[in-house]
Scaffold this active site. Sequence first.
Site, short mmCIF file in Angstrom:
data_model
loop_
_atom_site.label_atom_id
_atom_site.label_comp_id
_atom_site.label_asym_id
_atom_site.label_seq_id
_atom_site.Cartn_x
_atom_site.Cartn_y
_atom_site.Cartn_z
N GLU A 81 0.74 10.51 -25.08
CA GLU A 81 1.33 11.88 -25.15
C GLU A 81 -0.26 12.51 -25.73
O GLU A 81 -0.27 13.49 -25.19
CB GLU A 81 1.32 12.67 -26.46
N TYR A 88 1.07 42.43 -28.50
CA TYR A 88 1.58 41.61 -28.87
C TYR A 88 1.10 40.79 -27.83
O TYR A 88 1.10 39.39 -27.52
CB TYR A 88 3.11 41.70 -29.01
N GLU A 103 3.15 20.77 -36.98
CA GLU A 103 3.06 21.32 -38.34
C GLU A 103 1.98 21.38 -38.61
O GLU A 103 1.55 22.78 -39.17
CB GLU A 103 3.46 20.34 -39.78
N LYS A 154 9.23 22.17 -29.90
CA LYS A 154 8.71 20.54 -28.58
C LYS A 154 10.29 20.52 -27.87
O LYS A 154 10.58 19.62 -28.64
CB LYS A 154 8.03 19.60 -29.70
#
Length: 119
Positions: free
Chosen positions: A22, A54, A74, A99
């Site tokens: 990863e 935005y 997290e 994810k």
Amino acid sequence: MQDIVFIEGLTAQAVIGVYDWEKEIQQELVFDLEMSHDNRLPAGTDDLSLTLDYEAISNYILNFCATEQFELIETLAEVLVAKLIAAFSLTEVTLTLRKPGAVPAAQAVGVKIRRFAEQ
């Protein structure tokens, strides 16, 4: 009363994950944000400089994901929200971070956090 400015489905590419493989690839992350903001003044003046921009916030998130690496979503969520609060003078942010490819049998997995600016 507090208004909400939101961004839904912002897709970014990031190096994220605990496994060695990863750390060598980019993976898709999907962000939803809700940000408290009193919209009465910008609505009354029609002045972009008084809004939560935005587009600027979205670009900030995309750049953050392109330049930072984390093992855990997290950690990414906590660091990103703290930086957004500081950079855009936000008082409250709710961030949902997905994810999509993490669990093949699930449409998405992720975290949802709500943070406030320190008084």
